[in-house]
Design an enzyme around this catalytic site. Structure first.
Site, PDB file in Angstrom:
ATOM      1  N   ARG A   1       0.860  -1.055   0.013  1.00 49.38           N
ATOM      2  CA  ARG A   1      -0.047  -0.012   0.128  1.00 49.38           C
ATOM      3  C   ARG A   1       0.790   1.057  -0.178  1.00 49.38           C
ATOM      4  NH1 ARG A   1      -1.711   2.152   4.586  1.00 49.38           N
ATOM      5  NH2 ARG A   1      -1.894   0.213   5.438  1.00 49.38           N
TER       6      ARG A   1
ATOM      7  N   TYR B   1     -15.185  17.224 -15.994  1.00 52.76           N
ATOM      8  CA  TYR B   1     -15.652  15.790 -16.000  1.00 52.76           C
ATOM      9  C   TYR B   1     -16.613  15.693 -14.649  1.00 52.76           C
ATOM     10  CZ  TYR B   1     -15.126  10.744 -15.451  1.00 52.76           C
ATOM     11  OH  TYR B   1     -15.531   9.499 -15.025  1.00 52.76           O
TER      12      TYR B   1
ATOM     13  N   ASP C   1      -6.228  18.679 -16.034  1.00 56.41           N
ATOM     14  CA  ASP C   1      -6.457  17.433 -16.256  1.00 56.41           C
ATOM     15  C   ASP C   1      -6.168  17.263 -17.774  1.00 56.41           C
ATOM     16  OD1 ASP C   1      -8.020  15.167 -17.211  1.00 56.41           O
ATOM     17  OD2 ASP C   1      -9.521  15.482 -15.715  1.00 56.41           O
TER      18      ASP C   1
ATOM     19  N   LYS D   1      -7.925   5.865 -19.657  1.00 51.61           N
ATOM     20  CA  LYS D   1      -8.153   6.162 -20.968  1.00 51.61           C
ATOM     21  C   LYS D   1      -7.117   5.998 -21.987  1.00 51.61           C
ATOM     22  CE  LYS D   1     -11.936   7.638 -18.723  1.00 51.61           C
ATOM     23  NZ  LYS D   1     -12.085   8.876 -18.140  1.00 51.61           N
TER      24      LYS D   1
HETATM   25  C1  LIG Z   1     -12.489   9.480 -16.896  1.00 48.39           C
HETATM   26  C2  LIG Z   1     -12.037  10.725 -16.876  1.00 48.39           C
HETATM   27  C3  LIG Z   1     -11.601  11.205 -15.349  1.00 48.39           C
HETATM   28  C4  LIG Z   1     -11.762   9.961 -14.290  1.00 48.39           C
HETATM   29  O1  LIG Z   1     -10.867   8.828 -14.467  1.00 48.39           O
HETATM   30  P1  LIG Z   1     -11.268   7.262 -13.842  1.00 48.39           P
HETATM   31  O2  LIG Z   1      -9.666   6.841 -14.267  1.00 48.39           O
HETATM   32  O3  LIG Z   1     -12.503   7.104 -14.444  1.00 48.39           O
HETATM   33  O4  LIG Z   1     -11.485   7.625 -12.392  1.00 48.39           O
HETATM   34  C5  LIG Z   1     -11.070  12.328 -15.042  1.00 48.39           C
HETATM   35  N1  LIG Z   1     -11.054  13.143 -15.961  1.00 48.39           N
HETATM   36  C6  LIG Z   1     -11.349  12.971 -17.272  1.00 48.39           C
HETATM   37  C7  LIG Z   1     -11.302  14.235 -18.198  1.00 48.39           C
HETATM   38  C8  LIG Z   1     -11.918  11.646 -17.859  1.00 48.39           C
HETATM   39  O5  LIG Z   1     -12.248  11.518 -18.901  1.00 48.39           O
END
Ligand SMILES: *Cc1c(COP(=O)(O)O)cnc(C)c1O
Length: 419
Positions: free
Chosen positions: A71, A124, A208, A233
């Site tokens: 962890r 998001y 982000d 993603k």
């Molecule tokens: C999917 C996404 C997130 C969150 O990511 P997870 O891995 O699903 O928790 C944050 N920001 C954007 C722009 C996203 O497309």
């Protein structure tokens, strides 16, 4: 090999090479998976030294691969963090078990009761929930801006936030999902610097970077403090894992790693290995997906059953967004939205006729995904809130994959004809 100067490798090379040294693992050419929750010490002295290195950053075990408990850290996490930092051009990175675990750790590390946050819209849904749902319960207020290329709009949000309390974070998502709205990263950094000069407290700028990912947009080079990416993603890239990461200076990343041990949101050894493997091919997948996306965007733009399209590659020459796009994005990505002629009924008819494209949320996988934001990802918003975010009942979002483009075009065409 006699030259001591390390070669300066490009991101595509670092994606394959960074983060793993065969000498660390019996010269295995590829990284092993370390399926263990705990690590044995060679001696009582070494146990103490490893704890000192982990918690104090001092002593003989600093910089050595000592581990305590998975962890806190483990070899798979070290490797994937080193690779992400290399790709982002950052000093260090911290990797978590989802993008939202990453966003949450950033918020919890930097925000205290009375503080304020500024963020860009659209943002998001999970990030929106964090800053408008959870953080207000801890007395953290927020202000928002929608025109991320306009200094006055961003400054107005900053002033509103400062009137509530110390401004600690400016969180921007660019390009934003699903409208492809652009935020001028360098402008936001400049505004943060001005706040710092004026108040003595400079807010951190967090980007982000999920929609374009590390190969197509490099926020660290543009001066941001923290570059956050949902690795679920494009970096994961196969719609089969969840992970998130953040890169920045070693001084900013160290407390996030420590906080992660409290939150318990580390990435497990197997998923770390999967991600390390996926990152090797991210540039090849993203390039193919973007080529496919451009062909599809051009077909949709010219199709009589398509009412409008929001694709970064079509930003008008001479617009403010286009100038920022040309400066900060290497390419238009492969996720975009368009609207069919008509409303929900027409959109549904189109969706139900598709045979190759899969109807699912998420983006950045090898397969092409399509969603109807108004009734899925943005279901909980009011029609007015959706309209403000550029989403109508006829809007569809595409995440283009790496299939043969002619197969994708044929499927989309026959479904459009059926509307
Ligand atoms: C999917 C996404 C997130 C969150 O990511 P997870 O891995 O699903 O928790 C944050 N920001 C954007 C722009 C996203 O497309």
């Amino acid at each position: 090999m006699s030259d001591d100067t390390p070669p300066v490798w490009r991101p595509e090379t670092l994606a394959v090479r960074a983060g793993y040294d065969p000498a660390s693992a019996a010269n295995a050419a590829k990284p092993p998976i370390y399926m263990t929750s705990t690590f044995a010490y060679a001696s009582a002295r070494q146990a103490k030294d490893i704890h000192e290195a982990y918690f104090e950053g001092t002593g003989p075990e600093v910089g050595r691969p000592g581990h305590i408990y998975a962890r806190l850290s483990h070899p798979g996490l070290d490797m994937v963090e080193a690779r992400l930092a290399a790709l982002d051009g950052a000093e260090a990175a911290a990797v978590f078990n989802s993008g939202m675990a990453t966003h949450s750790a950033i918020a919890l590390a930097h925000l205290r009761p009375g503080d304020s946050v500024v963020f860009s819209r659209p943002i998001y849904g999970g990030t929106n929930g964090l800053y408008t749902g959870l953080m207000p319960a801890f007395d953290v207020s927020h202000a928002e801006f929608t025109d991320g290329c306009d200094r006055a709009s961003i400054e107005a949000a900053v002033e509103e936030a400062l009137s509530h309390g110390p401004l600690k974070l400016i969180v921007i998502e660019t390009p934003a999902n699903p409208t492809a709205a652009i935020v001028d990263i360098a402008l936001v950094v400049d505004i943060a610097d001005a706040v710092g000069a004026r108040t003595g407290l400079r807010p951190l700028v967090v980007v982000d970077n999920t929609l374009l990912g590390p190969l197509m947009q490099r926020p660290i080079a543009l001066g941001v403090d923290l570059c956050m990416t949902s690795l679920t993603k494009y970096c994961g890239g196969h719609s089969d894992l969840l992970a998130g990461g953040v890169s920045g200076s070693a001084a900013l990343i160290a407390p996030l790693r420590l906080l992660r041990t409290t939150l318990g949101s580390h990435l497990d050894p197997y998923t770390s290995w999967l991600l390390l493997r996926s990152m090797e091919t991210v540039h090849v997948r993203v390039e193919r997906a973007m080529d496919n996306a451009r062909r599809i965007a051009e077909m949709l733009r010219d199709h009589p059953k398509v009412a409008s399209i929001l694709y970064l590659g079509f930003l008008p020459e001479g617009s403010a967004a286009r100038a920022v796009y040309d400066r900060q994005c290497k390419a238009a990505g492969s996720t975009f939205s368009f609207a069919v002629v008509g409303g929900e009924a027409e959109a549904f008819r189109f969706l139900d006729r598709l045979t190759l494209l899969r109807f699912a949320v998420s983006l950045g996988g090898s397969e092409t995904l399509i969603t109807h934001p108004a009734t899925t990802t943005h279901y909980a918003l009011t029609p007015e809130e959706r309209a403000a975010g550029g989403i109508t009942d006829a809007t569809l979002r595409l995440s283009v994959g790496i299939e043969h483009v002619e197969d994708l075009l044929a499927d989309l065409s026959q479904a459009l004809d059926a509307i």
